[in-house]
Design an enzyme around this catalytic site. Structure first.
Site, PDB file in Angstrom:
ATOM      1  N   HIS A 214      -3.568   6.975   3.263  1.00  0.00           N
ATOM      2  CA  HIS A 214      -3.934   5.660   2.710  1.00  0.00           C
ATOM      3  C   HIS A 214      -5.297   5.272   3.286  1.00  0.00           C
ATOM      4  O   HIS A 214      -5.530   5.389   4.496  1.00  0.00           O
ATOM      5  CB  HIS A 214      -2.863   4.637   3.091  1.00  0.00           C
TER       6      HIS A 214
ATOM      7  N   CYS B 135       0.811  -1.228   0.000  1.00  0.00           N
ATOM      8  CA  CYS B 135       0.000   0.000   0.000  1.00  0.00           C
ATOM      9  C   CYS B 135       0.841   1.273   0.000  1.00  0.00           C
ATOM     10  O   CYS B 135       0.314   2.362  -0.238  1.00  0.00           O
ATOM     11  CB  CYS B 135      -0.932   0.016   1.208  1.00  0.00           C
TER      12      CYS B 135
ATOM     13  N   ASN C 126     -10.104  -0.718   0.837  1.00  0.00           N
ATOM     14  CA  ASN C 126      -8.652  -0.531   0.729  1.00  0.00           C
ATOM     15  C   ASN C 126      -8.200  -1.014  -0.655  1.00  0.00           C
ATOM     16  O   ASN C 126      -8.243  -2.214  -0.935  1.00  0.00           O
ATOM     17  CB  ASN C 126      -7.975  -1.339   1.850  1.00  0.00           C
TER      18      ASN C 126
HETATM   19  N1  ACO Z   1     -17.717  -9.562  10.463  1.00  0.00           N
HETATM   20  C1  ACO Z   1     -18.099  -9.850  11.726  1.00  0.00           C
HETATM   21  N2  ACO Z   1     -17.220 -10.151  12.702  1.00  0.00           N
HETATM   22  C2  ACO Z   1     -15.915 -10.139  12.375  1.00  0.00           C
HETATM   23  C3  ACO Z   1     -15.456  -9.851  11.070  1.00  0.00           C
HETATM   24  C4  ACO Z   1     -16.432  -9.550  10.094  1.00  0.00           C
HETATM   25  N3  ACO Z   1     -16.107  -9.261   8.830  1.00  0.00           N
HETATM   26  N4  ACO Z   1     -14.102  -9.908  11.056  1.00  0.00           N
HETATM   27  C5  ACO Z   1     -13.725 -10.231  12.306  1.00  0.00           C
HETATM   28  N5  ACO Z   1     -14.815 -10.377  13.109  1.00  0.00           N
HETATM   29  C6  ACO Z   1     -14.876 -10.712  14.520  1.00  0.00           C
HETATM   30  C7  ACO Z   1     -13.639 -11.429  15.017  1.00  0.00           C
HETATM   31  O1  ACO Z   1     -13.754 -12.817  14.796  1.00  0.00           O
HETATM   32  C8  ACO Z   1     -13.654 -11.086  16.491  1.00  0.00           C
HETATM   33  O2  ACO Z   1     -14.575 -11.915  17.139  1.00  0.00           O
HETATM   34  P1  ACO Z   1     -14.250 -12.507  18.620  1.00  0.00           P
HETATM   35  O3  ACO Z   1     -14.123 -11.272  19.491  1.00  0.00           O
HETATM   36  O4  ACO Z   1     -15.433 -13.356  18.903  1.00  0.00           O
HETATM   37  O5  ACO Z   1     -12.962 -13.238  18.462  1.00  0.00           O
HETATM   38  C9  ACO Z   1     -14.236  -9.662  16.526  1.00  0.00           C
HETATM   39  O6  ACO Z   1     -14.900  -9.490  15.262  1.00  0.00           O
HETATM   40  C10 ACO Z   1     -13.191  -8.573  16.680  1.00  0.00           C
HETATM   41  O7  ACO Z   1     -12.132  -8.833  15.751  1.00  0.00           O
HETATM   42  P2  ACO Z   1     -10.883  -7.893  15.632  1.00  0.00           P
HETATM   43  O8  ACO Z   1      -9.981  -8.451  14.588  1.00  0.00           O
HETATM   44  O9  ACO Z   1     -10.315  -7.634  16.995  1.00  0.00           O
HETATM   45  O10 ACO Z   1     -11.596  -6.571  15.093  1.00  0.00           O
HETATM   46  P3  ACO Z   1     -10.969  -5.133  14.922  1.00  0.00           P
HETATM   47  O11 ACO Z   1     -11.850  -4.152  15.587  1.00  0.00           O
HETATM   48  O12 ACO Z   1      -9.505  -5.130  15.213  1.00  0.00           O
HETATM   49  O13 ACO Z   1     -11.153  -4.908  13.349  1.00  0.00           O
HETATM   50  C11 ACO Z   1      -9.861  -4.957  11.333  1.00  0.00           C
HETATM   51  C12 ACO Z   1     -10.542  -5.786  12.445  1.00  0.00           C
HETATM   52  C13 ACO Z   1     -10.920  -4.121  10.646  1.00  0.00           C
HETATM   53  C14 ACO Z   1      -9.230  -5.932  10.355  1.00  0.00           C
HETATM   54  C15 ACO Z   1      -8.801  -4.048  11.984  1.00  0.00           C
HETATM   55  O14 ACO Z   1      -7.964  -4.799  12.820  1.00  0.00           O
HETATM   56  C16 ACO Z   1      -7.974  -3.345  10.946  1.00  0.00           C
HETATM   57  O15 ACO Z   1      -8.443  -2.472  10.264  1.00  0.00           O
HETATM   58  N6  ACO Z   1      -6.684  -3.673  10.866  1.00  0.00           N
HETATM   59  C17 ACO Z   1      -5.795  -3.041   9.931  1.00  0.00           C
HETATM   60  C18 ACO Z   1      -6.047  -3.619   8.581  1.00  0.00           C
HETATM   61  C19 ACO Z   1      -5.315  -2.826   7.526  1.00  0.00           C
HETATM   62  O16 ACO Z   1      -5.322  -1.633   7.555  1.00  0.00           O
HETATM   63  N7  ACO Z   1      -4.708  -3.516   6.621  1.00  0.00           N
HETATM   64  C20 ACO Z   1      -3.974  -2.826   5.635  1.00  0.00           C
HETATM   65  C21 ACO Z   1      -3.413  -3.775   4.788  1.00  0.00           C
HETATM   66  S1  ACO Z   1      -2.272  -2.905   3.820  1.00  0.00           S
HETATM   67  C22 ACO Z   1      -1.641  -3.887   2.611  1.00  0.00           C
HETATM   68  O17 ACO Z   1      -0.469  -3.799   2.427  1.00  0.00           O
HETATM   69  C23 ACO Z   1      -2.523  -4.823   1.818  1.00  0.00           C
END
Ligand code: ACO
Length: 331
Positions: A254, A114, A284
């Site tokens: 980003h 990214c 994203n």
């Molecule tokens: N729908 C419903 N529930 C979900 C989903 C979904 N799509 N995805 C995860 N959950 C659940 C999990 O299983 C977890 O359940 P549990 O508490 O029973 O275990 C709960 O939701 C919370 O999960 P978290 O992973 O802690 O959720 P978080 O609030 O951290 O959000 C997210 C997850 C959106 C992925 C966040 O961590 C994030 O944005 N991370 C950064 C991602 C990013 O920016 N990536 C960039 C990539 S860049 C590149 O180079 C490609």
């Protein structure tokens, strides 16, 4: 800096098909509410079966060249940022050079996930100020839908496909790009990667059976990294340009997650009104995210000549990068 470089044209390409959150709720165990609350995303674009990253890049590049009032024959260097090339080689920039009908110029792909577009801008700027090139085409293009595991709800709700492009030309002193701050740390490789298909784990029936041809991410770890690193990188770029947060007129972050963007605004000390956000409509889009957002910010009248802006990215690697620009000022 004696001579500078600046952006003189922007382009964007977004595939026609839209995948909304309710569509995803029919594919995996998720809801529109969860996705909006945790990411801010409402819908994303998905490339058609016949479209690869070079096709998206072509659409964006054509528009950027037209906006710059120039043509493919004027381009001296093509730089394409992508994590999803059409194939491991040849690179996307060569495919784009041929498709555009450009001269036999330098063609370089940047693989910083990214952060690729900001890295690409930095290379383009260097080529212009060192006199190696006059007109440089920088494209960010990604088709992440092709490396997404559509059964993994923790990642499949996050990504979309698009391309954005910029044409850079020399700038008057004090205008255009003012500073760059790039960084990388391979420690982050454990948290965000696509494991198979390279020389360490060549693609095989076994790697496919294990799903190692899909992007894998430890979301919470990447989140922590993003909220710490993006404001630091942006502040570093501002310092290098001898600017303060109060001098900033617009920020193009980003577009990974709305919560990350809010956190960057608070930690950097630049109010959200100055941040351009379109993650709700694209998700994203990796290397395309910053040029597409910049294209839309300019189109919406959010950027005027003389304005000071910051672009800031983070991605797999880990990699990160930020730059500052005084908009306009072509020589
Ligand atoms: N729908 C419903 N529930 C979900 C989903 C979904 N799509 N995805 C995860 N959950 C659940 C999990 O299983 C977890 O359940 P549990 O508490 O029973 O275990 C709960 O939701 C919370 O999960 P978290 O992973 O802690 O959720 P978080 O609030 O951290 O959000 C997210 C997850 C959106 C992925 C966040 O961590 C994030 O944005 N991370 C950064 C991602 C990013 O920016 N990536 C960039 C990539 S860049 C590149 O180079 C490609």
């Amino acid at each position: 800096m004696e001579t500078g470089s600046t952006i003189v044209g922007l382009g964007r390409y977004a595939p026609e098909r839209t995948l909304a959150n309710h569509d995803l709720a029919r594919m995996v165990d998720t809801t529109d509410g969860w996705i909006r609350r945790h990411t801010g995303i409402e819908e994303r674009r998905i490339a058609a079966a016949h479209e690869a990253s070079s096709d998206l890049a072509y659409g964006a590049a054509r528009e950027a060249l037209e906006a710059a009032g120039t043509g493919p024959s004027d381009v001296d260097l093509i730089i394409v940022g992508t994590a999803t090339p059409d194939m491991p080689f040849p690179n996307v920039s060569c495919l784009l050079q041929d498709r555009l009908g450009a001269r036999s110029i330098g063609c370089l792909d940047v693989s910083c996930a990214c952060s690729s577009f900001v890295y690409g801008l930095s290379v383009a700027h260097g080529a212009i100020v060192s006199g190696q090139a006059d007109t440089v085409l920088v494209v960010g293009t990604d088709t992440l839908s092709r490396i997404t595991n559509w059964r993994d709800r923790s990642t499949c709700v996050l990504f979309g496909d698009a391309a954005g492009a910029a044409v850079l030309r020399p700038a008057k002193p004090g205008s255009g790009f003012l500073s760059f701050a790039l960084g990388g740390s391979g420690q982050g490789r454990h948290h965000l990667h696509l494991k198979a298909g390279g020389s360490r784990h060549p693609a095989s029936h076994e790697t496919v059976a294990r799903g190692e041809h899909f992007l894998w991410m430890n979301g919470p770890e990447v989140y922590k990294f993003a909220v710490q690193t993006m404001p630091r990188a942006a502040a570093d770029a501002l310092r290098r340009a001898r600017l303060a947060p109060d001098d900033v007129d617009f920020v193009i972050p980003h577009q990974a997650n709305l919560r990350i963007i809010h956190s960057v605004s608070a930690r950097l000390g630049v109010p959200m009104e100055k941040f351009f956000v379109n993650v709700q409509r694209y998700g994203n889009t990796s290397a395309a995210s910053i040029p597409v957002a910049l294209y839309e910010a300019v189109g919406a009248g959010r950027v005027s000549p003389g304005d000071v802006g910051v672009m800031v990215a983070f991605g797999a690697g880990y990699t990160w990068g930020a730059c500052t620009i005084r908009w306009g000022g072509a020589a």
